[in-house]
Every structure is written in C-alpha cells, then in structure tokens.
Design a protein around this motif. Structure first.
Motif, PDB file in Angstrom:
ATOM      1  N   LEU A 283      -7.571  11.837  -3.581  1.00 35.66           N
ATOM      2  CA  LEU A 283      -6.984  12.287  -2.317  1.00 35.66           C
ATOM      3  C   LEU A 283      -6.428  13.687  -2.508  1.00 35.66           C
ATOM      4  O   LEU A 283      -5.773  13.966  -3.516  1.00 35.66           O
ATOM      5  CB  LEU A 283      -5.818  11.391  -1.902  1.00 35.66           C
ATOM      6  CG  LEU A 283      -6.077   9.932  -1.594  1.00 35.66           C
ATOM      7  CD1 LEU A 283      -4.752   9.225  -1.313  1.00 35.66           C
ATOM      8  CD2 LEU A 283      -7.005   9.799  -0.395  1.00 35.66           C
ATOM      9  N   CYS A 284      -6.738  14.584  -1.557  1.00 34.28           N
ATOM     10  CA  CYS A 284      -6.110  15.907  -1.567  1.00 34.28           C
ATOM     11  C   CYS A 284      -5.333  16.043  -0.266  1.00 34.28           C
ATOM     12  O   CYS A 284      -5.869  15.811   0.815  1.00 34.28           O
ATOM     13  CB  CYS A 284      -7.141  17.025  -1.650  1.00 34.28           C
ATOM     14  SG  CYS A 284      -8.182  16.914  -3.106  1.00 34.28           S
TER      15      CYS A 284
ATOM     16  N   LYS B  57       0.797  -1.231   0.000  1.00 34.46           N
ATOM     17  CA  LYS B  57       0.000   0.000   0.000  1.00 34.46           C
ATOM     18  C   LYS B  57       0.833   1.288   0.000  1.00 34.46           C
ATOM     19  O   LYS B  57       1.284   1.734   1.033  1.00 34.46           O
ATOM     20  CB  LYS B  57      -0.921   0.016   1.224  1.00 34.46           C
ATOM     21  CG  LYS B  57      -1.942  -1.082   1.192  1.00 34.46           C
ATOM     22  CD  LYS B  57      -2.709  -1.128   2.495  1.00 34.46           C
ATOM     23  CE  LYS B  57      -3.520  -2.399   2.577  1.00 34.46           C
ATOM     24  NZ  LYS B  57      -3.146  -3.276   3.632  1.00 34.46           N
ATOM     25  N   GLY B  58       1.005   1.851  -1.175  1.00 36.14           N
ATOM     26  CA  GLY B  58       1.648   3.156  -1.269  1.00 36.14           C
ATOM     27  C   GLY B  58       3.159   3.131  -1.173  1.00 36.14           C
ATOM     28  O   GLY B  58       3.803   4.162  -1.231  1.00 36.14           O
ATOM     29  N   GLU B  59       3.729   1.936  -1.027  1.00 38.62           N
ATOM     30  CA  GLU B  59       5.178   1.843  -0.874  1.00 38.62           C
ATOM     31  C   GLU B  59       5.728   0.802  -1.821  1.00 38.62           C
ATOM     32  O   GLU B  59       5.106  -0.224  -2.025  1.00 38.62           O
ATOM     33  CB  GLU B  59       5.506   1.334   0.545  1.00 38.62           C
ATOM     34  CG  GLU B  59       5.969   2.365   1.498  1.00 38.62           C
ATOM     35  CD  GLU B  59       6.715   1.718   2.684  1.00 38.62           C
ATOM     36  OE1 GLU B  59       7.188   2.494   3.484  1.00 38.62           O
ATOM     37  OE2 GLU B  59       6.827   0.486   2.775  1.00 38.62           O
TER      38      GLU B  59
ATOM     39  N   VAL C  90       0.401   8.278   1.646  1.00 41.10           N
ATOM     40  CA  VAL C  90       0.653   9.358   0.693  1.00 41.10           C
ATOM     41  C   VAL C  90       0.912  10.661   1.442  1.00 41.10           C
ATOM     42  O   VAL C  90       1.798  11.437   1.091  1.00 41.10           O
ATOM     43  CB  VAL C  90      -0.538   9.499  -0.283  1.00 41.10           C
ATOM     44  CG1 VAL C  90      -0.366  10.717  -1.164  1.00 41.10           C
ATOM     45  CG2 VAL C  90      -0.669   8.247  -1.138  1.00 41.10           C
ATOM     46  N   ALA C  91       0.161  10.905   2.516  1.00 42.32           N
ATOM     47  CA  ALA C  91       0.358  12.130   3.296  1.00 42.32           C
ATOM     48  C   ALA C  91       1.752  12.135   3.933  1.00 42.32           C
ATOM     49  O   ALA C  91       2.449  13.156   3.920  1.00 42.32           O
ATOM     50  CB  ALA C  91      -0.720  12.246   4.372  1.00 42.32           C
ATOM     51  N   LEU C  92       2.174  10.984   4.446  1.00 43.54           N
ATOM     52  CA  LEU C  92       3.513  10.894   5.035  1.00 43.54           C
ATOM     53  C   LEU C  92       4.574  11.168   3.970  1.00 43.54           C
ATOM     54  O   LEU C  92       5.570  11.845   4.222  1.00 43.54           O
ATOM     55  CB  LEU C  92       3.736   9.504   5.648  1.00 43.54           C
ATOM     56  CG  LEU C  92       2.951   9.190   6.926  1.00 43.54           C
ATOM     57  CD1 LEU C  92       3.101   7.716   7.282  1.00 43.54           C
ATOM     58  CD2 LEU C  92       3.422  10.059   8.083  1.00 43.54           C
ATOM     59  N   ASP C  93       4.326  10.650   2.765  1.00 42.15           N
ATOM     60  CA  ASP C  93       5.278  10.852   1.677  1.00 42.15           C
ATOM     61  C   ASP C  93       5.402  12.341   1.335  1.00 42.15           C
ATOM     62  O   ASP C  93       6.503  12.866   1.198  1.00 42.15           O
ATOM     63  CB  ASP C  93       4.829  10.052   0.453  1.00 42.15           C
ATOM     64  CG  ASP C  93       5.800  10.201  -0.706  1.00 42.15           C
ATOM     65  OD1 ASP C  93       7.008   9.932  -0.488  1.00 42.15           O
ATOM     66  OD2 ASP C  93       5.378  10.590  -1.804  1.00 42.15           O
ATOM     67  N   GLN C  94       4.248  13.020   1.212  1.00 45.22           N
ATOM     68  CA  GLN C  94       4.270  14.454   0.885  1.00 45.22           C
ATOM     69  C   GLN C  94       4.990  15.232   1.968  1.00 45.22           C
ATOM     70  O   GLN C  94       5.803  16.104   1.692  1.00 45.22           O
ATOM     71  CB  GLN C  94       2.836  15.009   0.809  1.00 45.22           C
ATOM     72  CG  GLN C  94       1.967  14.368  -0.234  1.00 45.22           C
ATOM     73  CD  GLN C  94       2.242  14.956  -1.590  1.00 45.22           C
ATOM     74  OE1 GLN C  94       2.347  16.160  -1.719  1.00 45.22           O
ATOM     75  NE2 GLN C  94       2.393  14.111  -2.578  1.00 45.22           N
ATOM     76  N   LEU C  95       4.668  14.920   3.194  1.00 43.84           N
ATOM     77  CA  LEU C  95       5.270  15.637   4.316  1.00 43.84           C
ATOM     78  C   LEU C  95       6.781  15.414   4.336  1.00 43.84           C
ATOM     79  O   LEU C  95       7.565  16.356   4.471  1.00 43.84           O
ATOM     80  CB  LEU C  95       4.623  15.169   5.629  1.00 43.84           C
ATOM     81  CG  LEU C  95       5.238  15.719   6.909  1.00 43.84           C
ATOM     82  CD1 LEU C  95       5.128  17.241   6.959  1.00 43.84           C
ATOM     83  CD2 LEU C  95       4.551  15.105   8.141  1.00 43.84           C
ATOM     84  N   ARG C  96       7.182  14.147   4.173  1.00 41.26           N
ATOM     85  CA  ARG C  96       8.618  13.838   4.203  1.00 41.26           C
ATOM     86  C   ARG C  96       9.365  14.595   3.116  1.00 41.26           C
ATOM     87  O   ARG C  96      10.415  15.192   3.350  1.00 41.26           O
ATOM     88  CB  ARG C  96       8.832  12.332   4.014  1.00 41.26           C
ATOM     89  CG  ARG C  96      10.282  11.902   4.037  1.00 41.26           C
ATOM     90  CD  ARG C  96      10.441  10.416   3.783  1.00 41.26           C
ATOM     91  NE  ARG C  96       9.949   9.991   2.478  1.00 41.26           N
ATOM     92  CZ  ARG C  96      10.613  10.181   1.335  1.00 41.26           C
ATOM     93  NH1 ARG C  96      11.781  10.766   1.331  1.00 41.26           N
ATOM     94  NH2 ARG C  96      10.101   9.772   0.192  1.00 41.26           N
ATOM     95  N   ARG C  97       8.778  14.618   1.910  1.00 39.17           N
ATOM     96  CA  ARG C  97       9.453  15.307   0.804  1.00 39.17           C
ATOM     97  C   ARG C  97       9.550  16.813   1.059  1.00 39.17           C
ATOM     98  O   ARG C  97      10.582  17.423   0.810  1.00 39.17           O
ATOM     99  CB  ARG C  97       8.727  15.026  -0.511  1.00 39.17           C
ATOM    100  CG  ARG C  97       8.961  13.597  -1.002  1.00 39.17           C
ATOM    101  CD  ARG C  97       8.013  13.264  -2.145  1.00 39.17           C
ATOM    102  NE  ARG C  97       8.148  11.878  -2.553  1.00 39.17           N
ATOM    103  CZ  ARG C  97       8.935  11.466  -3.566  1.00 39.17           C
ATOM    104  NH1 ARG C  97       9.612  12.331  -4.268  1.00 39.17           N
ATOM    105  NH2 ARG C  97       9.015  10.184  -3.850  1.00 39.17           N
ATOM    106  N   ARG C  98       8.443  17.398   1.560  1.00 44.13           N
ATOM    107  CA  ARG C  98       8.466  18.855   1.822  1.00 44.13           C
ATOM    108  C   ARG C  98       9.487  19.186   2.905  1.00 44.13           C
ATOM    109  O   ARG C  98      10.223  20.161   2.800  1.00 44.13           O
ATOM    110  CB  ARG C  98       7.078  19.354   2.253  1.00 44.13           C
ATOM    111  CG  ARG C  98       6.010  19.402   1.150  1.00 44.13           C
ATOM    112  CD  ARG C  98       6.407  20.283  -0.031  1.00 44.13           C
ATOM    113  NE  ARG C  98       6.936  21.592   0.362  1.00 44.13           N
ATOM    114  CZ  ARG C  98       6.211  22.634   0.707  1.00 44.13           C
ATOM    115  NH1 ARG C  98       4.906  22.565   0.686  1.00 44.13           N
ATOM    116  NH2 ARG C  98       6.778  23.765   1.062  1.00 44.13           N
TER     117      ARG C  98
END
Ligand code: ATP
Ligand code: MG
Length: 426
Positions: A380-381, A226-228, A413-421
């Motif tokens: 998802l937003c 899932k997502g990874e 996905v939210a963790l991914d966005q946060l990590r990248r930012r």
C-alpha cells in the motif's frame, strides 16, 4: 449469577448455520452483569442434549438454551429438559389455544404435529409466545441448588424478542444491581502485541487488585480487527456510575500510554478524530483512491455533518482515470508504476486541486490475487497533502490478507496516516 448458553442444532455443528444466538445473548447478559462461563453447541441428539444440559446445570445458576423447540421430530429440547428434571410433558391449555389460534389467524390448517409445541415439562412457566415457538422456563433442582433453564426458539428474531420480554428482566432481578460497563480505546497503526506491551504494567497492576465485594475489574482485553487494535476496559459494580468510575481512570491511563496511536474512544473511529481536526484547522478534504475502491470516502461520510469538511472522493482505478480525473501525469505512472509513492502523491495533489480542497489523500496498492509491477500483494502506498506542503507518502506491506480485507485495510491505514498528519500539524 453465573450463566451458560446452550445452542441446539445439528446445522450449527455442521457449519451450515452460524451460532449468532449465543453471541447476541452473551452481549445482553454482559450488559446486565450476568457472568457467562461457557457456550456449548450440541446437535439434535437426545442423549447428548440431556448430557450437555446436565453439565451446564451442574455449574451454572441459569442455563439459556436456544433451538429445538419446533414441531418436528428433531426438535428435542422439551423432552430433554423434562428428562433432566425427571418430570413428564404436559399439554398447556393456554398454549394449545395460542397455537391453534395462530394457524386460524393465518388462515391455514394446523398440522396435528404442531400441538407438541404446547407440550411443556411439568412445572414450566410459559414465556410469551412469538410466532409458533413457545419458550418456557423451568427451575430444576441440582444437588440442592435451584437452576433455571430458559428455553428459547432457534429463530434469531423470535429468540431476541422473547429474551427481551421475558428473560432479561428475570435475570436482572436475580443478578442484583450488578452492572457491567465496557469502554473501548481504539488504536491504529500499532500492532496488537505492541499495544499489549505498552499496557503490560497496567495489566499487571489490575491483575493484582484486591477483590472488593460487589465489584469486579477493571480488566483489560485486546481485540485486533482490520488495521485496528482495540483495548476493552471492563468493570462490574452495583451501579452504572460506579462501574464507569472504575473504568474511567484506566481509559485515561491507556490514552497516555498509547499516545498518538489512539484514534478514538468507544464508537468514535479515526474518521471522527479527523473530522474534529479538520474543523479545528478550518480545512476541507478530498481523496483519490484506487485500491480501496471507495472505502475511504465511505468511512469519512459516516461522520454526521461530513459535508462541512469533506469535499468528495475520486475512485481512480485505471491509469486513464488517474490521469483524466485526478490529473496524474501519464509519465509518472509509467516511470514509477501505478503502485508507487509518486502516484499516491500525485493523486493526493490531484484530488486536492480537482475538488478545490485544502487537504488531499491518495491511496494505491495491490489487493491481489496477483502481484503488480513487481510489487507484492498487500503493498500500500498512501500520500497526504496538507495545505502549503508537498505531499508526503509512505509505503507499507500487509502480507497474508485477502483481497476484500486489503481493500478495507487500505482505507483504515489511510485514515490513520491522515489522522496522524493532521494531529502533528499546527
Ligand atoms: P422452529 O420453531 O422455527 O423450528 P426451533 O426452536 O425448533 O424453531 P431450530 O429448528 O433449531 O429452532 O432452528 C430454527 C432456525 O433458527 C434455523 O434456521 C436455524 O438455522 C436458526 N438457528 C437455530 N439456532 C441458531 C443459533 N444458535 N444461532 C443462529 N441461528 C440459529
Ligand atoms: Mg426446528
């Protein structure tokens, strides 16, 4: 040492029970460098069981059998192994005493039938009993080769105890000092095929490595969950250090090839990377989530010491909760619909303000089963608000997934966005 695993039980063939024993045994064997070539599942049928055992014994040095050791008529493993070895069954006096004693200790009358559990193929070694199920090992001669059959109970807990006590050590001794080591490079925000493409040259090079005695690998496998996408790097050598030394450079090369998509190594997920980045910046985090229903907060608090950087999370499911708890203006929800980048952004800012944190994350989406406000299932937003910056939001659509899967996926996905930012921010 080459091994095969045979799971016995009609319930496994019917799909009433899942064969977790084979997976568990396979993982233990990999740890000690025993190569597993096949898993076979067979029902409670004497002829087919004998045929499967004969085939596996014809190919492997060790065959690990689970199930079919109970006292009932459909427990056939003892007879099948005896038939294969061309020997009879003989009652083991020690085992008989054990089975009788087991019932005495329980204060129950022993059904006569239970004594068949003390019947073993002639020449078999008793593996220390757990419960009433006595396991055994038997060496059989197949075309002049000696093959060991290890027969363990079907009940997973009993099987695991018996394997650990009586089988693992035996196999380690036979496998020599071989040790298999695997390490995981975890990525997020990148599809399995994109990861495989980025690693294609490396995989090709590893495939062309000249085999060295006592070693194998490193090899690479791709696993999408899932997502990874995880990339597993495996090598086998005569010591753990030597195997690690083979795996290490490949892990480093993958890190370089996959760049910012790498979220962690081994057990470290994106949440661990996020924790490190937040601590480095001396920032705290708050989240407001709708579609993920708490999964995001739950993933974050897995990191020990999360209270030093995680302020808290709001689960804002209804429009009223978004307004009341996170201060999202009702007009924003009406004008843009609840699943929109604007609402995600307002949740990110709201979480940050209401919980007094430096960084905020907002997650909204459509988990299904029906579409919502014209947005399809899987939308998802996600918005991330960093200190001193307006929230930045992104929309993505993950079609073809079920409700629960999407709820977990939204958190990933939210963790991914946060990590990248956080990684981009200096
Ligand atoms: P018992 O002495 O308890 O009868 P057994 O060796 O005869 O043990 P089975 O009768 O085949 O084993 O299975 C006992 C229980 O273990 C069942 O509940 C079955 O679903 C479970 N089981 C059997 N094989 C497996 C397997 N491969 N993976 C997971 N569970 C299993
Ligand atoms: Mg049984």
């Amino acid at each position: 040492v080459r091994a095969e695993i045979v799971a016995v039980g009609s319930e496994l063939l019917l799909g009433e029970a899942v064969d977790t024993n084979s997976a568990w045994i396979a993982a233990r064997l990999a740890e000690v460098g025993v190569d597993v070539y096949r898993h076979v599942t067979v029902g409670d049928n004497p002829d087919r069981l004998v045929a499967v055992l004969a085939e596996s014994a014809g190919r492997a040095d060790a065959v690990i059998v689970t199930g079919g050791l109970g006292p009932t008529q459909d427990d056939l493993t003892r007879e099948a192994v005896a038939r294969l070895a061309g020997v009879g069954l003989r009652r083991d006096p020690g085992l008989e005493e054990y089975v009788r004693g087991y019932f005495t200790r329980l204060g129950r009358r022993m059904p006569a039938r239970n004594l068949v559990q003390a019947d073993l193929p002639e020449g078999a070694r008793v593996l220390e009993a757990v419960g009433t199920a006595a396991g055994f090992a038997l060496d059989v001669d197949v075309d002049g080769r000696s093959v060991t059959l290890y027969c363990l109970p079907g009940v997973p807990r009993e099987m695991e105890i018996m394997f650990a006590r009586s089988v693992a050590g035996d196999l380690v001794a036979r496998a020599g000092l071989a040790v298999t080591v695997s390490r995981l490079v975890r990525t997020s925000g990148m599809s399995e095929s994109a990861v495989a493409e980025a690693a294609a040259d490396l995989v090709g090079r590893l495939d062309r490595l000249v085999p060295v005695e006592g070693r194998s690998g490193p090899t690479i496998a791709f696993l999408a969950t899932k997502g990874e996408t995880r990339v597993r790097v495996t090598a086998k050598a005569t010591s753990r250090d030597e195997a690690l030394a083979l795996v290490g450079p490949v892990v480093e090369e993958l890190r370089g090839l996959l760049g910012t998509a790498v979220s962690g190594i081994d057990d470290e997920g994106a949440e661990h990377a996020i924790a490190r980045l937040l601590v480095r910046h001396c920032w705290t985090l708050a989240v407001a989530e709708s579609v993920s229903g708490g999964h995001l907060a739950s993933r974050l608090v897995r990191v020990p010491g999360a209270s030093s950087w995680f302020s808290g999370g709001l689960v804002t499911y209804t429009a009223e909760a978004k307004t009341g708890l996170a201060g999202v203006a009702p007009e924003t929800i009406e004008r843009h619909s609840p699943v929109s980048e604007e609402v995600a952004a307002a949740l990110a800012s709201g979480a940050r303000e209401r919980l007094g944190a430096d960084v905020g994350v907002g997650v909204v989406g459509v988990a299904g089963p029906a579409s919502q406000g014209g947005r399809p299932v899987g939308t998802l937003c996600i918005a991330v608000a960093l200190p001193g910056e307006a929230p930045s939001a992104r929309t993505l659509t993950l079609p073809g997934r079920g409700r629960e899967e999407l709820q977990e996926w939204a958190a990933t996905v939210a963790l991914d966005q946060l990590r990248r930012r956080l990684a981009e921010s200096r």
